[in-house]
Design a protein around this motif. Structure first.
Motif, mmCIF file in Angstrom:
data_model
loop_
_atom_site.group_PDB
_atom_site.id
_atom_site.type_symbol
_atom_site.label_atom_id
_atom_site.label_comp_id
_atom_site.label_asym_id
_atom_site.label_seq_id
_atom_site.Cartn_x
_atom_site.Cartn_y
_atom_site.Cartn_z
ATOM 1 N N THR A 69 -13.507 -3.829 3.771
ATOM 2 C CA THR A 69 -12.907 -5.324 3.563
ATOM 3 C C THR A 69 -13.950 -6.275 2.783
ATOM 4 O O THR A 69 -13.485 -7.198 2.326
ATOM 5 C CB THR A 69 -12.549 -6.035 4.647
ATOM 6 N N ASP A 97 -9.782 1.605 -4.940
ATOM 7 C CA ASP A 97 -8.382 1.978 -5.300
ATOM 8 C C ASP A 97 -7.869 2.180 -6.809
ATOM 9 O O ASP A 97 -8.958 1.726 -7.763
ATOM 10 C CB ASP A 97 -7.183 0.948 -4.759
ATOM 11 N N ARG A 156 -13.766 -1.031 -0.846
ATOM 12 C CA ARG A 156 -12.449 -0.376 -0.755
ATOM 13 C C ARG A 156 -12.160 0.147 -2.067
ATOM 14 O O ARG A 156 -12.046 -0.755 -3.176
ATOM 15 C CB ARG A 156 -11.190 -1.131 -0.164
ATOM 16 N N VAL A 206 -11.667 -9.274 -5.246
ATOM 17 C CA VAL A 206 -11.161 -8.087 -6.066
ATOM 18 C C VAL A 206 -11.631 -7.850 -7.385
ATOM 19 O O VAL A 206 -11.905 -8.954 -8.223
ATOM 20 C CB VAL A 206 -9.631 -8.164 -6.153
ATOM 21 N N THR A 211 -12.704 -5.120 -2.959
ATOM 22 C CA THR A 211 -11.793 -4.195 -3.305
ATOM 23 C C THR A 211 -12.040 -4.005 -4.725
ATOM 24 O O THR A 211 -12.018 -4.834 -5.495
ATOM 25 C CB THR A 211 -10.326 -4.875 -3.252
#
Length: 243
Positions: A132, A105, A103, A61, A135
């Motif tokens: 995947t 966000d 990904r 992440v 992130t």
């Protein structure tokens, strides 16, 4: 795997979530006698480099402090430039991000931005939702104090409605109302440009994060600088208040 990543071996184990305060765009431009927007544009290139390098360093992440709730205080033309750069980044990078398994966000009150921009951001979220490899979280119109206030209001409404007892509120209960509820807490908070403050970024989530500051201005940040920060993290002994 990159040479920089390979040189770390297994030393950076445990660094799942890296959060970066991207600082120094203005100073970079000023040192070159360029307008501030030139620094922000160069900063976008640094974002591209870091996003490409992060997965090879084991980072799952990556959260970037892209636009704070306090940035609205900047001159209107600079804010407009920043919003324009955000649009351009999403439009120009979304296909590459999707292809590379990223990904995308967002956290913060980003829905307060212009409706067409919000629609673009939501479309990017949907397009990349199944990826995947990494992130990538962009903090937009984000402030840590505002986030905690919104979480507290959410809990207060439930208490007032009789669906939640005050005694039932725990650390976990509040954390579940934060924008980052679905994410692991940051293991490392990195700030560029030599400044030594959090600037209202992930205040709750960073309670036990390690902190690394580098003098490198954000537009000059690259894969090697990222690897150096990860290597510094690997030297830390994390205690989490236990001893």
């Amino acid at each position: 795997m990159s040479t920089a990543a390979a040189s770390l071996g297994d030393g950076a184990a445990g660094l799942r979530h890296l959060a970066i305060i991207m600082d120094g765009n203005g100073r970079w431009a000023k040192a070159r006698r360029l307008p501030r927007i030139a620094g922000h544009r160069a900063g976008v290139e640094a974002v591209r480099r870091v996003v490409e390098a992060a997965p090879d360093l084991g980072i799952e992440v990556l959260t970037l402090y892209a636009f704070s709730s306090e940035n609205w205080k900047r001159p209107a033309d600079e804010v407009a430039d920043l919003m324009g750069l955000l649009r351009h980044y999403i439009q120009s990078e979304i296909n590459a991000l999707h292809k590379n398994g990223v990904r995308l966000d967002f956290i913060g009150n980003y829905r307060a931005l212009k409706p067409d921009l919000v629609a673009m951001l939501d479309a990017a979220r949907v397009k990349t939702a199944g990826n995947t490899r990494l992130t990538l979280i962009m903090a937009l119109n984000y402030g840590g104090q505002d986030e905690m206030m919104r979480a507290a209001k959410s809990l207060a409404r439930d208490v007032a409605a009789g669906t939640l007892s005050p005694e039932a509120i725990t650390v976990e209960t509040l954390a579940a109302r934060l924008d980052t509820a679905a994410l692991p807490p940051p293991d490392l908070v990195l700030r560029t440009s030599g400044e030594m403050r959090l600037s209202n970024f992930l205040l709750w989530q960073s309670a036990y994060a390690e902190f690394v500051a580098t003098d490198t201005l954000w537009p000059d940040f690259n894969a090697q600088a990222l690897a150096d920060a990860v290597a510094e993290f690997a030297t830390r002994e994390r205690r989490f208040g236990g001893r």
